[in-house]
Design an enzyme around this catalytic site. Sequence first.
Site, mmCIF file in Angstrom:
data_model
loop_
_atom_site.group_PDB
_atom_site.id
_atom_site.type_symbol
_atom_site.label_atom_id
_atom_site.label_comp_id
_atom_site.label_asym_id
_atom_site.label_seq_id
_atom_site.Cartn_x
_atom_site.Cartn_y
_atom_site.Cartn_z
ATOM 1 C CE LYS A 205 -4.159 -2.330 1.911
ATOM 2 N NZ LYS A 205 -4.536 -2.716 3.063
ATOM 3 C CD GLN B 77 -3.903 -4.334 6.378
ATOM 4 O OE1 GLN B 77 -3.867 -3.363 5.626
ATOM 5 N NE2 GLN B 77 -4.022 -5.549 5.691
ATOM 6 C CG ASP C 138 -9.815 -0.018 4.810
ATOM 7 O OD1 ASP C 138 -9.229 -0.353 3.671
ATOM 8 O OD2 ASP C 138 -9.048 -0.219 5.900
#
Length: 293
Positions: free
Chosen positions: A52, A96, A119
């Site tokens: 990422k 995460q 997200d």
Amino acid sequence: MQLIDGKAIADQVKQEIAQEVAEIKAKGGKVPHLAVIIVGHDGGSETYVAHKVKSCEQVGFKSTKIAFEADITEEELLTQIDKLNKDEDLDGFIVQLPLPKHISEQKVIEAIDYRKDVDGFHPINVGRTSIGLPSFVSATPAGILELLKRYNIETSGKHCVVIGRSNIVGKPVASLMMQKGFPGDATVTVCHSRTKNLKELCLSADIIIAALGSPNFLKADMVKEGAVIIDVGTTRVPNANTKTGWKLTGDVDFENVAPKCSFITPVPGGVGPMTICSLLKNTLLAGKKEIYK
Ligand code: GUN
């Protein structure tokens, strides 16, 4: 059978994003800034987070990686999230998953300001997605729809079977496939571990999205001739012949299913590369304040 090349599409999408960032820079604007929080040292998570951060660099975003040890308390993590919510330089951030057991993932997700939730996991974004309002759509479902769109795969009126009902993939992708428009307008069936006639339902599917996390689950005798197969599985299966000692394995028995399909995504190189693109797209939207002012 046509292979859906997620890597090639992802590269294309990244180039488009990079182009837009270059234009923002040329006009003296602020480049999008993404932060990624990682807790502990889960091997998979560390790899994903490294990808990422690298992808942010590739498209010209600013990125910040914030790492905490696995013993950080829930309270401390929530305090850190609040800081990021208030950080005006930051357009979006993610935490995460998975998190250590002593931290509530749901509390963490709900602590993130939904306007920075790139997200798309916050209930406000999930809810807005499901009623068709502008929102941050979660990465994997958005990546799947982008692949269907770029390969011009017909979805209207098709029977789409989703296997798996996770909050991250199964539920949101089912909701997107039934929304009005393209890709969408499908008749959607969601199957899960308690579904009784799974094989029969799969055999009637024009499109199957396998997202249950069970390696090689979908066999050739469960797939109708000409079906479109989207494989979301990414299980690390032990393998003595690889350098890492494992092989990334999808939910589809690719070797036997592929000859029957019209389109199929491989693992790796199918849905996987697209998920980071969706995160980058959301971050760009956050930077441009296109979803929320
Ligand atoms: N873990 C696995 N996939 C994801 C994702 O898309 N976002 C976050 N935050 N964690 C994940």
